[in-house]
Design an enzyme around this catalytic site. Structure first.
Site, PDB file in Angstrom:
ATOM      1  N   ASN A 127       0.814  -1.231   0.000  1.00 33.54           N
ATOM      2  CA  ASN A 127       0.000   0.000   0.000  1.00 33.54           C
ATOM      3  C   ASN A 127       0.846   1.278   0.000  1.00 33.54           C
ATOM      4  OD1 ASN A 127       0.729  -0.459   2.695  1.00 33.54           O
ATOM      5  ND2 ASN A 127      -1.105   0.525   3.483  1.00 33.54           N
ATOM      6  N   GLY A 143       2.529  -5.479   7.664  1.00 37.42           N
ATOM      7  CA  GLY A 143       1.502  -6.225   6.940  1.00 37.42           C
ATOM      8  C   GLY A 143       0.332  -6.509   7.861  1.00 37.42           C
ATOM      9  N   SER A 144      -0.372  -7.592   7.568  1.00 34.85           N
ATOM     10  CA  SER A 144      -1.597  -7.888   8.311  1.00 34.85           C
ATOM     11  C   SER A 144      -1.282  -8.453   9.695  1.00 34.85           C
ATOM     12  CB  SER A 144      -2.434  -8.889   7.524  1.00 34.85           C
ATOM     13  OG  SER A 144      -1.681 -10.072   7.347  1.00 34.85           O
ATOM     14  N   GLU A 151       4.608  -3.916  12.301  1.00 33.74           N
ATOM     15  CA  GLU A 151       3.673  -2.807  12.063  1.00 33.74           C
ATOM     16  C   GLU A 151       2.470  -3.423  11.375  1.00 33.74           C
ATOM     17  OE1 GLU A 151       4.009   0.130  13.198  1.00 33.74           O
ATOM     18  OE2 GLU A 151       6.109   0.034  13.780  1.00 33.74           O
ATOM     19  N   CYS A 201      -3.080   1.718   6.482  1.00 36.43           N
ATOM     20  CA  CYS A 201      -3.221   1.129   7.815  1.00 36.43           C
ATOM     21  C   CYS A 201      -3.878   2.133   8.746  1.00 36.43           C
ATOM     22  CB  CYS A 201      -1.859   0.708   8.343  1.00 36.43           C
ATOM     23  SG  CYS A 201      -0.634   1.994   8.214  1.00 36.43           S
ATOM     24  N   GLU A 249       8.466   2.836  13.879  1.00 38.96           N
ATOM     25  CA  GLU A 249       9.310   3.181  12.733  1.00 38.96           C
ATOM     26  C   GLU A 249       9.438   4.693  12.677  1.00 38.96           C
ATOM     27  OE1 GLU A 249       7.509   0.938   9.399  1.00 38.96           O
ATOM     28  OE2 GLU A 249       9.177  -0.420   9.749  1.00 38.96           O
TER      29      GLU A 249
END
Ligand code: NAP
Length: 505
Positions: free
Chosen positions: A165, A241-242, A263, A297, A473
């Protein structure tokens, strides 16, 4: 959507093949297999042919990274910074070309793709500065003639696994700080956006990164991602990711005590109080819910609105969503692009069915928006309740739920009622309520009078609860994920001095 946007990449008849990058060479996968990267706005258009890598390719990439580590770790940090800065400047020079490619491969509209590229430029310039910043502290010792200091040390080989994304920004958020700290990297990008990832690797090579310091394998989660996580020579994994995938990776890293930065997903909310500027809140809700087709996200998939203004808010939101043009993001009048692939499109529609079954009231959208690409109309449900699946589960598409509440306390309780904790926002003109919300909202990021999206790279980014495992991050703290602290004592007294026992006289 009858008008078709063309670009250099799409006009060419020959589809380019891309390779892995291992030990400073561009190589084919040992599997001999490939997969296609396609344009989600024109699903029959193949943008590139990629290597379908497996464990053997990952093994070679990790081997090259391991070999390069000793030399890179000893390269002075300011010299590492020169390379990262050059990479940032090369991205800046190619901003428009990269943004256009991103729109074709990922689908987000061009102005948002430019923002994604800008984040990578910003991260290049910012992370390069790590090379000339203090990496530790010198502190007084309890004892005479003794020095005490700390410094950051790299971990070794880092596996960076990224989603589609933010196909340029997120890889730079991981790779630039990891390299600046003296680690070497194996990068496995999302299978939906591998060309953008290839372009980043090419730029780092051109910027002068020595062979083996960054290695790159394309391929799917099971065949390329999993072996990277499980390779014992990989000291740390940085994964975005998920939550489902993050949990699987965490299980393995937990068992083997491997460093892991996660994350993960979000179920973010905008709270709108009855004293808020409603048109401003609607602007924020549209941007937060439908920016990148809701595939952030930090997307605002819940809009928690005080009853007094809920009617006006929902009407205006519906009116504005109705004017949004869905289509190819390269076209100048497109407001919202496609979702990433067919599975994502089906998932978004499934949640429309779930919303209907749960008796949420559909006020806009709720269906497909064309067959050329994976398009869905901006979708708004009202009459939401916190026990609905729509209010609890990440949809990751252009679908949002208006949830009426009575009071500030109820709004905060509903905002905090999910298992995620990434980004929460509040619109109010009452300073006391804003500060109370800042105290009470349970998320890594809080916005006041701004939507849930829009991170700046010099501040920490990440979430609480099921959004991650405590790492952040970006910002200076980005280094925490990629370094170990080393504490050093130097006794130059010439005699035995015992901490806590000798007095230092
Ligand atoms: P995903 O399916 O979890 O995949 C992310 C990346 O991990 C891809 O490269 C994928 O490979 C790989 N992968 C998946 N399972 C793996 C496993 N078990 N072992 C090793 N690698 C594995 O997520 P996505 O659909 O790409 O991205 C959407 C999700 O990312 C959403 O939940 C979103 O909220 C989250 N996200 C979070 C942040 C944040 O900072 N918190 C930022 C952006 C996105 P393939 O592509 O080959 O499947």
């Amino acid at each position: 959507m009858s008008q078709v946007a063309t670009s250099e990449a799409e006009r060419g008849t020959e589809v380019k093949s891309y390779k892995n990058y291992i030990g400073g060479s561009w190589v084919e996968s040992k599997t001999g297999r490939t997969f296609n990267s396609v344009n989600p706005a024109h699903k029959d258009r193949v943008l590139g042919v990629m290597q379908a890598s497996n464990a053997q390719d990952v093994d070679a990439a990790v081997g090259a990274a391991e070999k390069a580590f000793a030399g890179w770790r000893r390269t002075p940090a300011p010299a590492r910074g020169e390379i990262i800065l050059r990479a940032g400047l090369l991205i800046e020079q190619r901003k428009e070309e990269l943004a256009r490619l991103m729109t074709q491969e990922m689908g987000k509209v061009l102005k948002e793709a430019r923002g994604d590229v800008q984040e990578a430029i910003d991260m290049g310039k910012y992370a390069a500065g790590f090379g000339r910043r203090p990496f530790g502290e010198t502190v007084p010792s309890e004892l005479r003639n003794k020095a005490a200091l700390t410094r950051r040390e790299p971990l070794g080989v880092i596996g960076c696994i990224t989603p589609w994304n933010f196909p340029l920004a997120i890889p730079t958020w991981k790779i630039f700080p990891a390299l600046m700290a003296g680690n070497t990297v194996v990068f496995k990008p999302a299978s939906d956006t591998p060309i953008m990832a290839t372009r980043l690797v090419e730029i780092l090579e051109e910027a002068g990164l020595p062979g083996g310091v960054l290695n790159f394998v394309t391929g799917n989660a099971a065949e390329a991602g999993d072996p990277l996580v499980k390779d014992p020579r990989v000291a740390g994994i940085s994964f975005t990711g998920s939550t489902t995938a993050g949990r699987q990776i965490a299980e393995y890293c937990g068992k083997t005590l491997k460093r892991l930065g996660l994350e993960l997903g979000g179920k973010n909310a905008i709270v709108v109080l009855d004293d808020a500027d409603v048109p401003l809140a609607v602007d924020g809700a549209l941007w937060g819910a439908f920016g990148s087709s809701g595939q952030r996200c930090t997307a605002a998939s819940r809009l928690i609105v005080q009853r007094k203004v809920e009617g006006d808010f929902t009407d205006l939101l519906q009116e504005r969503a109705a004017k949004m043009k869905v289509g190819d993001g390269l076209l100048p009048d497109t407001d919202m692009g496609p979702v990433i692939n067919e599975a994502a499109l089906k998932k978004v529609h499934e949640y429309t069915e779930i919303g209907r079954r749960e008796h949420a009231r559909l006020v806009h959208g709720g269906d497909f928006a064309g067959s050329d690409g994976w398009f869905y109309r901006p979708t708004i449900f009202a009459d939401g309740r916190k026990d609905m699946r729509m209010a609890q589960e990440e949809i990751f598409g252009p679908s949002t739920l208006v949830m009426p509440v009575g009071s500030l306390e109820e709004a905060l309780e509903v905002a905090n009622s999910t298992s995620y904790g990434l980004s929460l926002s509040i619109y109010t003109n009452d300073l006391r309520k804003a500060f109370h919300a800042m105290d009470e909202l349970q998320s890594g990021i809080v916005y006041v009078n701004a939507p849930t999206i829009g991170a700046e790279i010099h501040l920490p980014f990440g979430g609480t609860k099921n959004t991650g495992n405590g790492h952040r991050e970006a910002g200076m703290v980005a280094l925490d994920e990629f370094t170990e602290w080393k504490t050093i004592y130097v006794d130059y007294s010439g005699r035995l001095q015992r901490a806590q026992i000798d007095t230092g006289e």
